[in-house]
Design a protein around this motif. Sequence first.
Motif, PDB file in Angstrom:
ATOM      1  N   LEU A 247      -7.882  -6.452   4.030  1.00 53.09           N
ATOM      2  CA  LEU A 247      -6.915  -7.541   4.150  1.00 53.09           C
ATOM      3  C   LEU A 247      -6.934  -8.087   5.575  1.00 53.09           C
ATOM      4  O   LEU A 247      -6.874  -7.317   6.543  1.00 53.09           O
TER       5      LEU A 247
ATOM      6  N   ARG B 266      -2.564 -14.618   4.880  1.00 50.88           N
ATOM      7  CA  ARG B 266      -3.348 -13.422   4.581  1.00 50.88           C
ATOM      8  C   ARG B 266      -4.376 -13.733   3.510  1.00 50.88           C
ATOM      9  O   ARG B 266      -4.137 -14.551   2.636  1.00 50.88           O
TER      10      ARG B 266
ATOM     11  N   ARG C 297      -8.066 -11.658   1.503  1.00 51.35           N
ATOM     12  CA  ARG C 297      -8.922 -10.474   1.379  1.00 51.35           C
ATOM     13  C   ARG C 297     -10.375 -10.872   1.613  1.00 51.35           C
ATOM     14  O   ARG C 297     -10.814 -11.936   1.187  1.00 51.35           O
TER      15      ARG C 297
ATOM     16  N   ASP D  30      -7.877  -2.024   6.724  1.00 50.07           N
ATOM     17  CA  ASP D  30      -8.952  -1.443   5.918  1.00 50.07           C
ATOM     18  C   ASP D  30      -8.488  -0.048   5.521  1.00 50.07           C
ATOM     19  O   ASP D  30      -8.679   0.908   6.272  1.00 50.07           O
TER      20      ASP D  30
END
Length: 112
Positions: free
Chosen positions: A2, A15, A17, A56
């Motif tokens: 993320l 945010r 991924r 992570d």
Amino acid sequence: MLVELDLFSGRPAPRWRLDPGAAEEFRTLTAALPPAGTAPQPRTPGLGYRGFIVTDGEKVTRVFAGHVTEGTTSRVDRDRSLEHWLLSRLPSPLHHLRPMVAAALAENDRDD
């Protein structure tokens, strides 16, 4: 993995991924950076761009102003290549933030 763009105060941070390939590339790029040694840590401003926070699993990495910090480990990224790399991975819905972050990176470069 993320990625959070630490940019706003009082609003949720953008945010997204990273896909598995990009996540592995991030790990490789980070590991290739030299240790910071006694280089001073950058001070993050109270407002505006404050870098990227990459999560992570249990590991949290802050990427800001030519430093990459994971817990007590710090690495130097003099040309801010990892910041630029993360900026280039902004997803389409966040592309409107690119000029703001690019301007902040350019400003930080002038301050060095």
